[in-house]
Structures are given as structure tokens and as C-alpha cells.
Scaffold this motif. Structure first.
Motif, short mmCIF file in Angstrom:
data_model
loop_
_atom_site.label_atom_id
_atom_site.label_comp_id
_atom_site.label_asym_id
_atom_site.label_seq_id
_atom_site.Cartn_x
_atom_site.Cartn_y
_atom_site.Cartn_z
N LEU B 22 -33.29 13.13 -15.85
CA LEU B 22 -32.14 13.58 -15.97
C LEU B 22 -32.20 15.26 -16.23
O LEU B 22 -31.29 15.95 -15.25
N ILE B 25 -32.66 16.34 -12.28
CA ILE B 25 -31.05 16.00 -11.81
C ILE B 25 -30.35 17.20 -12.08
O ILE B 25 -29.47 17.68 -11.05
N MET B 29 -27.74 20.09 -10.06
CA MET B 29 -26.28 19.91 -10.43
C MET B 29 -25.81 21.36 -10.83
O MET B 29 -24.51 21.65 -10.97
N PHE B 67 -29.21 5.67 -12.67
CA PHE B 67 -28.57 6.94 -12.73
C PHE B 67 -27.67 6.85 -11.58
O PHE B 67 -27.95 6.75 -10.26
N GLU B 68 -26.26 7.21 -12.02
CA GLU B 68 -25.21 7.52 -11.01
C GLU B 68 -24.58 8.71 -11.20
O GLU B 68 -24.24 9.24 -12.05
N ILE B 69 -25.00 9.84 -10.11
CA ILE B 69 -24.78 11.00 -10.26
C ILE B 69 -23.46 11.38 -9.07
O ILE B 69 -23.40 11.41 -8.17
N GLU B 70 -22.39 11.93 -10.10
CA GLU B 70 -21.32 12.59 -9.25
C GLU B 70 -21.09 14.01 -9.56
O GLU B 70 -22.07 14.53 -10.37
N VAL B 74 -22.27 12.38 -14.82
CA VAL B 74 -23.55 11.35 -14.74
C VAL B 74 -23.20 9.94 -15.66
O VAL B 74 -22.97 10.24 -16.80
#
Lengths: 112, 147
Positions: B22, B25, B29, B67-70, B74
């Protein structure tokens, strides 16, 4: 989790490092407190400066230690709690239980 | 949307791995650190539950962390091989000094959405979503992106 023990003005300081998350950590911490109480040391500062994170099981370790020391007439206080860990104490309302300090001298003096 | 999947052995020593992912990521972001740390704390709780209660600490079982990252959120899904638990009906104990039973509370406090259920393949699933504020916006907000 690693624990280093030192003393300052009669107060035991436990410098913790790594992750505080239960399992074998709980037994190690309980064993250290048991030995300290047996030796007559009841006032303990737990230094969390080098602890990356704490989970709910790790909170349980601190609560158990707090209760054990209180029963023996002493107290467990916290030192250098990071903002991240403080957030966990706040949502679980444990910030109302533990005395916490950012300066070691202040933490030690609070026992005198 | 970007998607990352991890398979972890049922060993508490690996609880920090999803948290490290995380933070990595988050570097891309440019969102606030507080939001990611809170989500990380919730994910550590979900993985602790999955290993301890779901997989009963069996080294023959694994957990999966997705993990789905938009752009503005998250979502982290944690899957275990256990029978599941009535998380919806769970209420925290009033005993402030209880030694356990804070994991669900931490997940709910630190995430915008927490869903419990069963994955189509039968595994038990916890799905955590955190909306991410940009770092600049978070700096103006003392709550730091908390839900």
C-alpha cells in the motif's frame, strides 16, 4: 518484535522495535514483565519509537502488561507513539487508558 | 483500474507485506499518507483475522490479498479458506480493557466501506475501500482524510 531493556532513575524503559502483533511477542513481553515484577521493578515505560505498526492483538499485549503492572502497584506508560499508532489508540479509546509521552525525561519524571 | 494480487502463507510474520504494498502504491498516487496508513492498519486487521480465525493458523492454507487501485480510491479484498463469521451481527464489547476483539472496529473506523461475504469460489472475503484525498487537500484538513 525486539525488546531491549534499560533503566533510568529507577524506571525500566523497554525499547521495542519492529511490529507489535501478538503470537510469540505476547509471551516474550509477559515474561519480561514477570521478571521485572519479581525483581521489584514495577514502573515501566514502553518506547514505541521504532515500532512500525501495532495490530489489535498487539494492543492486547500492552493492555495485559498495563493490568499486570497495575496489580503489582506499578504502571505501564508509553513513549514516542507515532501518529499512525496513536490513531489506533484513539479509535479504540485506549488513549484514555495509557499515559503517553513524547520525551523520555518527561515519562521518567512522571513516576517520581 | 490497476489490480495487484498477492498470495501469502498463513504466517503472522507476513502481515506487514500488504501494508508495504500500500505504501508503495501511495507513492505513485500522490495521495495523503494518513489515508494510506489507516487503510494499511485496516488491512493488517483483515489479514490477522483471515490467518488466525479463517485459516486457524494452518500452514497448509493461504490467504489472498487483492488491491484494486483507482484514481480516487483503493479497495483491498482479503480472502481466506475458513468457514466465515457473522461480522454484520458483531458488536464490540463494552469492556475497554478486553485483550482482543478490536479488529472489526479498526476496519470500520479506518475505511469508508467494509463488506463481508463469500467469494464465488467459496472463500470467505473481507472487502475494504478507502477514498483517497489528494495530499494537498489532506494538508488543509486536520482529520487527514479519515472517514
Amino acid at each position: 518484535m525486539k525488546i531491549k531493556e534499560r533503566r533510568r532513575d529507577g524506571v525500566v524503559i523497554l525499547d521495542m522495535s519492529g511490529k507489535l502483533m501478538g503470537g510469540p511477542d505476547a509471551e516474550a513481553f509477559a515474561e519480561i514483565l514477570k521478571t521485572l515484577i519479581h525483581e521489584g521493578s514495577h514502573n515501566v515505560v514502553v518506547n514505541l519509537e521504532r515500532v512500525n505498526w501495532v495490530n489489535s492483538t498487539g494492543l492486547g499485549i500492552l493492555i495485559s502488561g498495563y493490568s499486570t503492572l497495575r496489580k503489582s502497584g506499578g504502571e505501564l506508560k508509553l513513549l514516542k507513539v507515532s501518529e499512525r499508532i496513536e490513531n489506533i489508540f484513539v479509535v479504540s479509546k485506549l488513549h484514555t487508558v495509557f499515559h503517553s509521552f513524547q520525551e523520555e525525561e518527561e515519562a521518567v519524571r512522571s513516576f517520581i | 483500474m490497476n489490480r495487484i494480487s498477492l498470495s501469502l502463507p498463513t504466517d503472522l510474520q507476513f502481515l506487514g507485506v500488504p501494508d508495504a504494498v500500500l505504501l508503495e502504491i501511495g507513492g505513485d498516487m500522490e495521495c495523503c499518507t494518513r489515508g494510506l496508513e489507516d487503510l494499511g492498519s485496516a488491512v493488517i486487521e483483515a489479514c490477522t483475522n483471515a490467518m488466525e480465525h479463517g485459516n486457524a493458523l494452518s500452514d497448509q492454507k493461504t490467504i489472498e490479498v487483492i488491491f484494486e487501485i483507482e484514481e480516487e480510491s483503493v479497495t483491498v479484498t482479503v480472502l481466506d479458506e475458513g468457514p466465515g463469521f457473522d461480522f454484520e451481527g458483531w458488536r464490540p464489547s463494552e469492556d475497554l480493557m478486553r485483550q482482543r476483539g478490536r479488529g472489526i472496529l479498526i476496519m470500520r473506523e479506518f475505511c469508508d466501506t467494509v463488506l463481508f461475504g463469500r467469494h464465488p469460489d467459496g472463500r470467505f472475503m473481507i472487502r475494504l475501500t478507502k477514498l483517497m484525498k489528494p495530499a494537498a487537500e489532506s494538508a488543509e484538513d486536520p482529520a487527514g482524510g479519515d472517514s
